[in-house]
Structures are given as structure tokens and as C-alpha cells.
Scaffold this motif. Structure first.
Motif, short mmCIF file in Angstrom:
data_model
loop_
_atom_site.label_atom_id
_atom_site.label_comp_id
_atom_site.label_asym_id
_atom_site.label_seq_id
_atom_site.Cartn_x
_atom_site.Cartn_y
_atom_site.Cartn_z
N GLY A 269 -35.59 -18.84 -1.35
CA GLY A 269 -34.17 -20.53 -0.98
C GLY A 269 -34.17 -21.17 -2.40
O GLY A 269 -33.10 -22.39 -2.56
N GLU A 270 -34.28 -19.85 -3.80
CA GLU A 270 -34.33 -21.23 -5.12
C GLU A 270 -33.05 -20.37 -6.14
O GLU A 270 -32.51 -20.82 -6.51
CB GLU A 270 -35.29 -20.24 -5.77
CG GLU A 270 -36.70 -20.02 -5.35
CD GLU A 270 -37.28 -19.30 -5.98
OE1 GLU A 270 -37.58 -18.71 -6.86
OE2 GLU A 270 -39.02 -19.74 -5.79
N HIS B 267 -36.95 -11.72 -4.28
CA HIS B 267 -37.68 -12.65 -4.57
C HIS B 267 -37.02 -14.24 -4.38
O HIS B 267 -37.44 -15.20 -3.41
CB HIS B 267 -38.96 -12.19 -6.16
CG HIS B 267 -39.71 -13.64 -5.56
ND1 HIS B 267 -40.79 -13.80 -4.63
CD2 HIS B 267 -39.95 -15.09 -6.47
CE1 HIS B 267 -41.17 -15.07 -4.85
NE2 HIS B 267 -41.29 -15.96 -6.05
N GLN B 268 -36.36 -14.27 -5.60
CA GLN B 268 -35.81 -16.18 -5.02
C GLN B 268 -34.78 -15.89 -4.41
O GLN B 268 -34.48 -16.76 -3.68
CB GLN B 268 -34.82 -16.12 -7.21
CG GLN B 268 -35.75 -15.83 -7.85
CD GLN B 268 -34.74 -16.08 -9.23
OE1 GLN B 268 -33.55 -15.93 -9.26
NE2 GLN B 268 -34.77 -16.70 -10.76
N VAL B 269 -34.13 -15.15 -3.76
CA VAL B 269 -33.11 -15.20 -2.49
C VAL B 269 -34.37 -15.29 -1.24
O VAL B 269 -33.97 -16.14 -0.97
CB VAL B 269 -32.26 -14.02 -2.27
CG1 VAL B 269 -31.59 -13.99 -0.59
CG2 VAL B 269 -31.59 -13.95 -3.37
#
Length: 61
Positions: free
Chosen positions: A57-58, A52-54
Motif C-alpha cells: 500500500g505504498e 512489493h510497493q503495491v
């Protein structure tokens, strides 16, 4: 136990490849250019959070 690694679908053709392996209680991640180096192992929930973070773009580059 035999671990079967597979290349991520979005890996690049020029060597920037990530490989994944499904383990009984985790997902293993490694660099295909260095398969004998240590790999990262995440529990399914942590792997889902990581993806999810990937996708959002986090993560720093």
C-alpha cells in the motif's frame, strides 16, 4: 516476436483490468481498456519492487 498478454488475476470484472506480458528482459504492463495505447515496461527487479510497493500500500491512489 509475438507478445502474449494476460489479464492480472486480481483484475476487476467491470473493466478495471491490467494485462501483463513477459518479454525477453522485461515485464510489460498495459490497461486492457486501451490496448493500443503505450504500455509500461519494467525490468524484472523493478517489476518486483513495484509489486512489493503495491502489496504494501505504498503507492498513492
Amino acid at each position: 516476436m509475438i507478445i502474449i498478454w494476460r489479464k492480472a488475476m486480481r483484475s476487476e470484472d467491470h473493466g478495471n483490468c491490467v494485462e501483463l506480458a513477459a518479454l525477453p528482459n522485461a515485464i510489460a504492463i498495459r490497461d486492457s481498456k486501451a490496448p493500443h495505447n503505450p504500455h509500461l515496461t519494467l525490468r524484472p527487479r523493478a517489476f518486483a519492487d513495484f509489486l512489493h510497493q503495491v502489496k504494501q500500500g505504498e503507492l498513492p491512489r
